[in-house]
Scaffold this motif. Structure first.
Motif, short mmCIF file in Angstrom:
data_model
loop_
_atom_site.label_atom_id
_atom_site.label_comp_id
_atom_site.label_asym_id
_atom_site.label_seq_id
_atom_site.Cartn_x
_atom_site.Cartn_y
_atom_site.Cartn_z
N GLU A 534 -2.99 25.53 -8.43
CA GLU A 534 -2.79 24.89 -9.73
C GLU A 534 -3.12 25.84 -10.88
O GLU A 534 -2.40 25.89 -11.89
N LEU A 535 -4.22 26.59 -10.73
CA LEU A 535 -4.67 27.44 -11.84
C LEU A 535 -3.99 28.80 -11.85
O LEU A 535 -3.71 29.35 -12.92
N PHE A 536 -3.75 29.37 -10.65
CA PHE A 536 -3.29 30.76 -10.59
C PHE A 536 -1.94 30.95 -9.90
O PHE A 536 -1.43 32.05 -9.84
N ASN A 537 -1.39 29.86 -9.31
CA ASN A 537 -0.19 29.97 -8.49
C ASN A 537 -0.42 30.85 -7.26
O ASN A 537 0.48 31.55 -6.80
N VAL A 538 -1.64 30.83 -6.74
CA VAL A 538 -1.99 31.57 -5.52
C VAL A 538 -2.81 30.63 -4.64
O VAL A 538 -3.91 30.23 -5.05
N PRO A 539 -2.34 30.24 -3.45
CA PRO A 539 -1.01 30.51 -2.87
C PRO A 539 0.09 29.92 -3.74
O PRO A 539 -0.13 28.95 -4.46
N ALA A 540 1.28 30.49 -3.63
CA ALA A 540 2.36 30.13 -4.55
C ALA A 540 2.82 28.70 -4.34
O ALA A 540 2.82 28.17 -3.23
N MET A 541 3.21 28.05 -5.46
CA MET A 541 3.81 26.73 -5.40
C MET A 541 5.20 26.85 -4.77
O MET A 541 5.82 27.92 -4.75
N LEU A 542 5.68 25.71 -4.24
CA LEU A 542 7.04 25.71 -3.71
C LEU A 542 8.04 26.02 -4.80
O LEU A 542 9.03 26.70 -4.58
N ILE A 543 7.76 25.50 -6.02
CA ILE A 543 8.58 25.84 -7.19
C ILE A 543 7.73 26.76 -8.06
O ILE A 543 6.76 26.33 -8.68
#
Length: 688
Positions: A534-543
């Motif tokens: 949520e904060l860093f996109n790590v692990p990456a979001m599906l979108i």
């Protein structure tokens, strides 16, 4: 036969003659225009015709004033036998497609023609009324179709703490001629002590309701009173979609609630407030008050009573003014400016002096010519509206930025801060050591924010040093001093053991510099994968989130209130704490600057930091310990490591330096040595 829209040129005489003939059929309602008027419109690009089987079955005749960004619609004409096929809508859409950078379309129409339904269906909103020049003194309604460009504060700057949208009920309490029951609650908003705290804004739905008032004196009085409020612009397509979402959610949330006109009106207020970028809607409407949860969950709008505004103006302001969380998960996107699009960008971005109008567009064009490979980047929001424009190129070890503009937008200040950080990151990635903003008139939002990021005035430009060193004070001083001498400015002398506060300011100004032999402490913070996503996109979001905007500059993270020696300011390393049984999924993913640590009850923390984070109230409550308190870590300027540092490598780095540290200390926030911070930071940025 398919209907085709044609922008008529002066050479297309046959189409001009047919448009004149169609217009002459309806002179009683359109008014008489002589043939030269049609020819002049064609010459100026203001005659659009709908053609079917070679015949003109409708046309729009409009003006494109050079000193105004508005389109003046003079005629919108469809043959009577062809009406009901959506031709008028196609003509209006055709104008919008051909002139998207104009602010909007202005039209006038006699009130007694009773065509308000048509204008509304085309997306127009009432825009005042005037008395016509005819002998019967007819009333002409003004109509306005906004093309979606943000202009929240174009008419005047707001010095107020909070901008609040009001519905028609509250507006009538404040400005109407007739007293209504309960109006005192609304009128408290205009108490003398509130004058510098709150500004009122209105949306198109309010204008529609005023226009529909049958009492002429009341209607004209309220129309005149609108001049004291901020006019909000909203994209009609986005509002319609948001309204549908709200109505659907409302009818599901409240059993027996019918999707009647009253519900639709209320949800349009919420949708328009949301799409204009504001977060507070004041109302005394009982129906709207029942739907506060729906308004917040779907549109992130706080539906509140006037008395709530009066009592909680400071808290509401904090939630609205700085909302970097709005950049996360949005559809902000970046693309290069297409050749030939320069003129149309003039309407969006402020110019002044010798850089006005055509000179600005010519300067943009010049950046697409010559031997220098300039990148001209245009940022758009989710509705496709331009919100920022910048150009850059690498000149040796200097990142040169000849254009840096932001458009009027509710998130302009946040966006300006984000762009400055983006330029620094871009410079480091390109191997630059200096960022030089040479734009003679950068946006005021960017100029105001530049000082905090270490930019200083130098030969009429804004310049910042990129000191890409994570080392001792002496090592940082050597690089910074060399760059200062190149610019012929005074170099700063650094000492071992500099105070934490001084070091934090220096590291922001000379980002990405890190002075490890200072008193600025470092901490390792464990974070669960959900929150790192949520904060860093790590692990990456599906979108994936937008690469152009990346991570917002300020966020908050909650944990238990147990102290671990936290102090402010400090550096943070983020350790993703959950992984598989082998520990391969556990790794250090980035670093941040710690700006504030606060321990309090979940309610207090949520109220203070809600605008910064991705947490709900229940999630903050779960972070609390047996004492009923939780800890909030407010942090900023996060760098995600190109190469995450695995748990195995982290352990090796610690042991290789003889440090008394073990993976067991990663269960909770822990202080680490500056030597370990340096080793992990350098490992995360290692390219070989």
């Amino acid at each position: 036969m398919a209907i085709k829209l044609v922008s008529v040129s002066p050479a297309q005489e046959e189409l001009i003659v047919k448009a004149i003939a169609l217009g002459d059929r309806y002179t009683k309602t359109l008014g008489l225009l002589t043939p030269p008027a049609y020819e002049k419109a064609a010459e100026d690009g203001g005659l659009l015709v709908a053609v079917e089987a070679g015949e003109v079955i409708g046309y729009a005749l409009f003006g494109l004033p050079k000193r105004s960004a508005r389109i003046r619609l003079a005629h919108l004409c469809v043959a009577e036998e062809e009406r009901g096929r959506g031709i008028a809508g196609r003509l209006v859409e055709g104008i919008k497609e051909r002139y998207p950078q104009r602010l909007g379309i202005k039209a006038k129409c006699r009130r007694d023609y009773d065509l308000s339904g048509m204008w509304r269906s085309l997306g127009f909103v009432p825009d005042g009324e005037v008395r016509g020049r005819g002998r019967d003194g007819e009333i002409l309604d003004g109509w306005w179709l906004d093309l979606g460009h943000p202009d929240l504060f174009t008419e005047m700057e707001s010095d107020a703490l909070l901008v609040v949208t009001v519905d028609h009920g509250v507006f009538a309490d404040l400005r109407g001629l007739t007293d209504t029951t309960g109006a005192e609650e609304s009128r408290a908003l205009e108490a003398g002590w509130m004058a510098d705290l709150v500004e009122f804004a209105y949306t198109p739905q309010l204008v529609h309701q005023i226009r529909d008032l049958t009492d002429t004196a009341e209607r004209q009085h309220q129309q005149a009173a609108l001049t004291g409020l901020h006019k909000l612009s909203t994209g009609s397509a986005a509002v319609e979609e948001r309204t549908r979402e709200l109505v659907q959610a409302a009818t599901q949330a409240v059993p027996g609630l019918a999707a009647d006109p009253a519900l639709l009106r209320g949800m349009r207020y919420v949708a328009e407030t949301s799409c204009a970028g504001l977060q507070v809607l004041a109302t005394r409407d009982p129906l709207l008050s029942r739907l506060t949860d729906v308004a917040w969950e779907v549109a992130r709008v706080r539906v509140v009573s006037p008395s709530t505004v009066t009592l909680h103006v400071d808290e509401l302001r904090q939630a609205q003014v700085y909302r970097p969380a709005d950049l996360m998960g949005t559809e902000f996107r970046s693309a290069e400016v297409a050749p030939g699009a320069e003129d149309e960008l003039v309407a969006f971005f402020e110019q002044s002096g010798a850089d006005d109008g055509s000179a600005f567009s010519e300067r943009l064009r010049s950046l697409n010519e010559g031997g220098i490979a300039w990148r001209r980047e245009l940022l758009r929001d989710g509705q496709g509206r331009p919100v920022a424009l910048y150009a850059w190129s690498l000149d040796g070890r200097t990142l040169v930025v000849p254009v840096l503009r932001t458009a009027g937008h509710p998130l302009e200040e946040t966006l300006a801060r984000q762009l400055l950080f983006l330029l620094k990151r871009l410079g480091r990635d390109c191997g630059a050591e200096i960022v030089r903003i040479s734009d003679p008139h950068p946006s005021e939002a960017a100029r105001a924010a530049a000082g905090d990021d270490g930019f200083f005035e130098h030969n009429g430009e804004l310049v910042a040093l990129l000191v890409n060193v994570c080392g001792t004070a002496a090592e940082v001083e050597v690089v910074a001093g060399g760059l200062a001498r190149e610019l012929a400015v005074d170099a700063t002398v650094l000492d071992v053991g500099m105070p934490a506060e001084v070091t934090a300011v220096l590291e922001r100004a000379w980002w990405p510099a890190k002075v490890i032999d200072s008193e600025l402490p470092s901490f390792m913070v464990p974070i669960k994968p959900r929150w790192s996503t949520e904060l860093f996109n790590v692990p990456a979001m599906l979108i994936a989130r937008s690469d152009a905007l990346g991570i917002s500059r300020e966020h908050v993270y909650y944990r238990s209130s147990q102290r671990r020696g936290e102090s402010v300011p400090a550096r943070l390393l983020w350790y993703v704490s959950d992984g598989n049984s082998t520990g391969e999924g556990q790794r250090v993913v980035g670093s941040s600057r710690l700006d504030e640590v606060l321990i309090d009850t979940p309610d207090v923390l949520f109220s203070k930091f809600e605008h910064l984070g991705v947490y709900g109230r229940a999630e903050v409550e779960r972070a609390a310990d047996a004492s009923g308190h939780a800890m909030a870590l407010r942090f900023s300027d996060t760098e995600i490591f190109p190469k995450p540092v695995t748990l195995r490598r982290l352990t090796s780095l610690a042991r290789g330096r003889g440090l008394t540290w073990s993976p067991g200390s990663l269960i909770s926030l822990s202080k680490i040595s500056s030597e370990l911070f340096q080793a992990v930071y350098q490992e995360g940025h290692r390219t070989t």
